[in-house]
Design a protein around this motif. Structure first.
Motif, short mmCIF file in Angstrom:
data_model
loop_
_atom_site.label_atom_id
_atom_site.label_comp_id
_atom_site.label_asym_id
_atom_site.label_seq_id
_atom_site.Cartn_x
_atom_site.Cartn_y
_atom_site.Cartn_z
N HIS A 1 0.89 -1.36 -0.36
CA HIS A 1 0.17 0.25 0.02
C HIS A 1 1.24 1.46 0.17
O HIS A 1 2.06 1.70 0.67
N TRP A 2 0.84 2.00 -0.59
CA TRP A 2 1.62 3.46 -0.98
C TRP A 2 0.47 4.31 -0.76
O TRP A 2 -0.28 3.58 -0.92
N HIS A 3 0.90 5.64 -0.44
CA HIS A 3 -0.34 7.01 0.30
C HIS A 3 0.57 7.85 -1.30
O HIS A 3 1.51 8.46 -1.26
N CYS B 1 -6.71 7.10 -6.95
CA CYS B 1 -6.53 5.69 -6.08
C CYS B 1 -7.03 4.92 -7.13
O CYS B 1 -7.42 4.65 -7.74
N THR C 1 -5.14 0.68 -8.49
CA THR C 1 -3.97 -0.67 -8.84
C THR C 1 -2.97 -0.29 -8.81
O THR C 1 -3.73 0.93 -10.71
N SER D 1 -1.47 -0.93 -3.77
CA SER D 1 -2.84 -0.70 -4.21
C SER D 1 -1.98 1.20 -3.42
O SER D 1 -1.38 1.14 -2.77
N THR E 1 -4.01 5.04 -2.49
CA THR E 1 -4.71 5.26 -1.60
C THR E 1 -3.97 6.66 -0.97
O THR E 1 -3.04 7.57 -1.45
#
Length: 99
Positions: A15-17, A74, A76, A96, A98
C-alpha cells in the motif's frame, strides 16, 4: 550472463500513499550498467500502461531508490524498471495506491 532485474520492493499487495516517498529495491544479475527508468503503471483494457516516471537515469547497480509517489487517482498500480539493455522489463506485483 544475461542481464536481469528482479524487483524486491514493493511487494505484491503493498500500500502506497500519494505524495509519500517509497523505496523501490531490486536485485541485478549480469553486467547491467546502462541507466534504467522506474515507471508507475496502471492496468487498462489493453494491459498495463505507464502513468508516471518515478525516476530516470537510475544506475541499476544502486539496487534501490526512494521515489515520490505522484498525485494520480487511487487504485491498482505496479512498478516497472526498464532499460534498453534488458531483454525484458522487471515488474512488481500489483500494489494499492491510496490517499
Amino acid at each position: 550472463m544475461a542481464e536481469t532485474i528482479r524487483i524486491e520492493s514493493p511487494r505484491p499487495g503493498a500500500h502506497w500513499h500519494r505524495v509519500d516517498r517509497c523505496l523501490v529495491r531490486w536485485q541485478v544479475s549480469g553486467p547491467l550498467a546502462y541507466p534504467c527508468r522506474v515507471l508507475l503503471e496502471r492496468p487498462t483494457s489493453r494491459g498495463w500502461a505507464p502513468v508516471a516516471v518515478l525516476a530516470s537515469t537510475v544506475d541499476p547497480r544502486a539496487r534501490q531508490i526512494a521515489v515520490a509517489v505522484p498525485q494520480v487517482p487511487c487504485g491498482t498500480y505496479r512498478v516497472r524498471i526498464a532499460s534498453p539493455e534488458l531483454p525484458a522489463a522487471a515488474c512488481s506485483g500489483p500494489l494499492s495506491l491510496t490517499e
